[in-house]
Design an enzyme around this catalytic site. Structure first.
Site, PDB file in Angstrom:
ATOM      1  N   HIS A 196       0.808  -1.205   0.000  1.00 40.91           N
ATOM      2  CA  HIS A 196       0.000   0.000   0.000  1.00 40.91           C
ATOM      3  C   HIS A 196       0.846   1.261   0.000  1.00 40.91           C
ATOM      4  O   HIS A 196       0.352   2.341   0.291  1.00 40.91           O
ATOM      5  CB  HIS A 196      -0.968   0.000   1.187  1.00 40.91           C
ATOM      6  N   GLY A 197       2.130   1.109  -0.289  1.00 43.34           N
ATOM      7  CA  GLY A 197       2.987   2.269  -0.475  1.00 43.34           C
ATOM      8  C   GLY A 197       3.360   3.016   0.780  1.00 43.34           C
ATOM      9  O   GLY A 197       3.228   4.243   0.830  1.00 43.34           O
TER      10      GLY A 197
END
Lengths: 227, 55
Positions: free
Chosen positions: A192-193
């Site tokens: 999810h960065g």
């Protein structure tokens, strides 16, 4: 049947007695002490030391000591057994030797070059060990904690500034971050960065907390023990 | 016997202390003797007996 008969007899006798008392009007003392009875002679059954009732009982302590000694010996055995049982039960709660052996990992630090991040498996999780360069250390130290989502100084997170030891599980949803990637030169979680810096602190992305630092120590210059 | 009774067994407190203290030595004695018996039965089979051959 017998009972009924004897009850009837007692009642009849009591009635007769009270009748006679009422008619004569004299108080009759009833003595129940039976002082006329002979006390049986138990001399034949007594110990020699207590045959004379006027003498002090000399052997009582000795005989009591024997009884208490026997009881005490049993109690000593009981204490021994109870101690063994308590020991076994409490011991069953502690970790077994194989678990304890797996709980620690020893790492030779000379194998990790400066600027490199190495992954080990520890307690079923990835363990990141990063040999930081002086430039990285300087950068992480100069980050003001007011900028951070989970404010921790670099000194709180490392034992020796050259070595960063973190558990490689993203605090967002548990993915394994990638080393030497992301905007802050530390770790980057591809799921999810989330961006972590070279101190394992969350800087950008959805993760709420910094990467977890396990308890670790340096027994000597070139060894690291985690766990 | 009399001295033991009057000094230890007469009071419950001293009696209990005496039991616990002797349990300590009893345990030690049992452990040492049972180890000795085990070692004498397994003579020549344990590592400490055959260690000399491999060093």
């Amino acid at each position: 049947m017998m009972k009924a008969v004897s009850c009837a007899y007692v009642r009849a006798t009591a009635q007769a007695l009270s009748n006679s008392l009422r008619t004569t009007g004299a108080a009759v003392a009833t003595r129940q002490a039976h002082t006329d009875l002979q006390v049986p002679d138990f001399t034949a059954y007594r110990r020699d030391s207590v045959k004379d009732s006027r003498r002090r009982n000399e052997s009582a302590e000795e005989r009591k000591a024997f009884s208490y000694l026997l009881v005490g010996a049993g109690a000593v055995g009981g204490v021994y057994a109870a101690k063994g049982m308590v020991n076994a039960f409490v011991g069953s709660m502690s970790a077994s030797a194989d678990v304890l052996a797996m709980a620690k990992i020893e790492i030779k630090l000379s194998d990790i070059a400066e600027g490199k991040s190495v992954t080990f498996k520890w307690r079923g999780k990835p363990l990141f060990i990063r040999h930081r360069t002086p430039a990285e250390i300087e950068t992480e130290r100069s980050v003001p904690t007011s900028q951070l989502r989970d404010p921790e100084t670099d000194d709180q997170r490392v034992v020796k500034p050259e070595w960063l030891v973190v558990i490689g599980v993203c605090t967002h949803l548990g993915c394994v971050p990638i080393a030497n990637a992301g905007d802050f030169g530390g770790y980057y979680c591809p799921c999810h960065g989330s961006h972590y810096d070279a101190s394992g602190r969350i800087r950008k992305g959805p993760a709420p907390l910094n990467l977890e630092v396990p308890t670790h120590e340096f027994p000597d210059e070139s060894t690291l023990v985690v766990g | 016997m009399k001295v033991i009774y009057n000094s230890l067994f007469k009071r419950t407190s001293t009696y209990a202390v005496a039991i616990m203290a002797s349990a300590f030595f009893f345990e030690r004695a049992i452990d040492v003797t049972s180890n000795l018996i085990f070692d004498s039965i397994n003579k020549g089979k344990q590592w400490k007996d055959i260690k000399g051959k491999y060093e």
